[in-house]
Design an enzyme around this catalytic site. Structure first.
Site, PDB file in Angstrom:
ATOM      1  N   HIS A   1      58.194  21.563  38.520  1.00 51.27           N
ATOM      2  CA  HIS A   1      57.537  22.176  37.358  1.00 51.27           C
ATOM      3  C   HIS A   1      57.107  23.615  37.621  1.00 51.27           C
ATOM      4  O   HIS A   1      55.957  23.847  38.019  1.00 51.27           O
ATOM      5  CB  HIS A   1      56.297  21.356  36.982  1.00 51.27           C
ATOM      6  CG  HIS A   1      56.614  20.041  36.365  1.00 51.27           C
ATOM      7  ND1 HIS A   1      56.584  19.824  35.006  1.00 51.27           N
ATOM      8  CD2 HIS A   1      56.989  18.869  36.921  1.00 51.27           C
ATOM      9  CE1 HIS A   1      56.917  18.564  34.753  1.00 51.27           C
ATOM     10  NE2 HIS A   1      57.167  17.961  35.895  1.00 51.27           N
TER      11      HIS A   1
ATOM     12  N   GLU B   1      56.215  25.791  35.573  1.00 55.07           N
ATOM     13  CA  GLU B   1      55.105  26.188  34.683  1.00 55.07           C
ATOM     14  C   GLU B   1      53.750  25.813  35.265  1.00 55.07           C
ATOM     15  O   GLU B   1      52.719  26.250  34.754  1.00 55.07           O
ATOM     16  CB  GLU B   1      55.306  25.576  33.284  1.00 55.07           C
ATOM     17  CG  GLU B   1      54.898  24.117  33.114  1.00 55.07           C
ATOM     18  CD  GLU B   1      55.901  23.119  33.668  1.00 55.07           C
ATOM     19  OE1 GLU B   1      56.775  23.524  34.454  1.00 55.07           O
ATOM     20  OE2 GLU B   1      55.800  21.927  33.316  1.00 55.07           O
TER      21      GLU B   1
ATOM     22  N   CYS C   1      61.935  18.728  34.250  1.00 52.12           N
ATOM     23  CA  CYS C   1      61.572  17.321  34.423  1.00 52.12           C
ATOM     24  C   CYS C   1      62.139  16.467  33.278  1.00 52.12           C
ATOM     25  O   CYS C   1      63.328  16.237  33.227  1.00 52.12           O
ATOM     26  CB  CYS C   1      60.054  17.180  34.574  1.00 52.12           C
ATOM     27  SG  CYS C   1      59.544  15.570  35.213  1.00 52.12           S
TER      28      CYS C   1
END
Lengths: 226, 80
Positions: A197, A199, A88
Site C-alpha cells: 500500500h 498510499e 491490494c
C-alpha cells in the site's frame, strides 16, 4: 496544484479510497471520487482502484467488482492506455478483469499479514514508477489475506522476460507469492497492480516513511508531460 | 425446474493452502490414512426449465464468466 485529475473508485467495501485520494493530493494532483455504480470516468487522466474488501470479497476477491458499472468504462479505457493503479484489492480487481495476468489467492500461511515490508522496485518504466530509480529498495506497508500472486509457468516466464515484475518482496515473502512478486504491469506499462500500500507511506507522521509517494508523483509527471 | 451442480476447484498445479491445513489437522483429530485434501466450491444453480443442452451451455457460460476464475480454477457441471 496541477490540473491533472486522478480518479479514485469507491466500491461498497473499499477501505483505502480516502487514503489514496489524500496521496494524490499530497502529490499535488487533483483527486476525483468515482463511484462504482456510475458508469462514467468523468474525464479523469488516471484511475486508482483502492484497497479494501469490495463487495465483501464474496465469491473471490475482486470477482464482483470487476462487473461494476464503472469497470465497464474503465476496462476499455485501460486497454487504450489510461494509467490505472490497482492497490491490494484493486490489484485483485485488475486480475479478475484480465487487465493483468495471473491471480491473487489465499496467503500460503493462511494468515492475514500486516506490517512494513521491504521491497525492490524492479521496473521504473511504468506510468506509476518512473520517479523511482531502478532497483531502489523501499519500505511500504503490506496488509492482505489473499495476496499470494500466482500465474502459470508460461505467464511467469513472460513477465520475467519482459521485465513486467514491478516490485518484489525483500526478506520475508509475506504471502507465498511466486517469484516474490509484489506487483506487475501490463505490456504497455500503463496498468500496474501492487499488493503493498504506497498510499500508507506518504508522510513521516502516519507511515514508515515517504517511500510510497513516488507512485503518485510518477503518474502526475507523466500526465503533466503528456 | 432442474438443478445444475457446478463444482469449482483450484487447478492441480495451484497450491491449495486451505486443503493442506485441513489435511494436517485431520490426524490431530484422530483421523488416519488421509493422503491429501483439496478444498473447492459447490454451486447449486436452479433453472426454470429442463436441463437441456441450451440450459447447460448457459450455465457453463455462467461458470466461465463469474463462478470460476479460469486462470486458477477448473469447473465441472452435472445435473442433479
Amino acid at each position: 496544484m496541477s490540473t491533472a485529475r486522478v480518479g479514485v473508485i469507491t466500491f461498497p467495501g473499499s477501505l483505502d479510497d480516502r487514503d489514496a485520494a489524500r496521496a494524490v493530493r499530497l502529490a499535488e494532483a487533483r483527486a476525483v471520487p468515482l463511484w462504482h455504480a456510475d458508469p462514467d470516468l468523468h474525464g479523469v487522466d488516471a484511475v486508482i482502484l483502492p484497497g479494501g474488501f469490495s463487495y465483501g470479497d464474496y465469491l473471490r476477491a475482486g470477482a464482483i467488482a470487476r462487473f461494476a458499472p464503472v469497470m465497464q468504462e474503465l476496462i476499455p479505457a485501460a486497454r487504450a492506455g489510461l494509467p490505472v493503479l490497482g492497490i491490494c484489492n484493486g490489484f485483485q480487481v485488475l486480475c479478475e478483469s484480465h487487465l493483468l495476468p495471473g491471480a491473487l489467492i489465499r496467503n500460503e500461511n493462511l494468515h492475514f499479514g500486516c506490517h512494513d515490508q521491504r521491497l525492490r522496485v524492479e521496473n521504473t518504466e511504468t506510468a506509476w514508477t518512473s520517479e523511482y530509480s531502478p532497483g531502489q529498495e523501499v519500505v511500504i506497508p503490506v496488509k492482505n489475506g489473499e495476496g499470494r500472486y500466482v500465474a502459470d509457468a508460461a505467464t511467469l516466464s513472460e513477465l520475467e522476460r519482459e521485465g513486467r515484475v514491478v516490485a518484489r518482496y525483500l526478506g520475508v515473502n509475506p504471502n507465498g507469492s511466486m517469484n516474490d512478486i509484489a506487483g506487475v504491469t501490463n505490456e504497455a506499462g500503463n496498468v500496474v497492480g501492487l499488493m503493498p500500500h504506497p498510499e500508507h507511506a506518504i508522510e513521516e507522521l502516519t507511515g514508515p516513511g515517504t517511500d510510497g509517494l513516488p507512485f503518485f508523483t510518477s503518474v502526475l509527471k507523466r500526465l503533466v508531460n503528456a | 425446474m432442474a438443478r445444475v451442480i457446478v463444482d469449482v476447484m483450484l487447478k492441480p498445479e495451484i497450491l491449495d493452502a486451505q486443503g493442506q491445513a485441513i489435511a494436517r489437522a485431520l490426524p490431530r483429530l484422530g483421523f488416519t490414512g488421509v493422503a491429501s485434501v483439496r478444498q473447492g466450491k459447490r454451486f447449486e444453480v436452479e433453472i426454470d426449465g429442463p436441463a437441456d443442452d441450451a440450459a447447460l451451455a448457459e450455465v457453463r457460460k455462467m461458470a466461465e464468466t463469474l463462478l470460476a476464475n479460469t486462470v486458477i480454477e477448473d469447473f465441472t457441471l452435472r445435473v442433479e
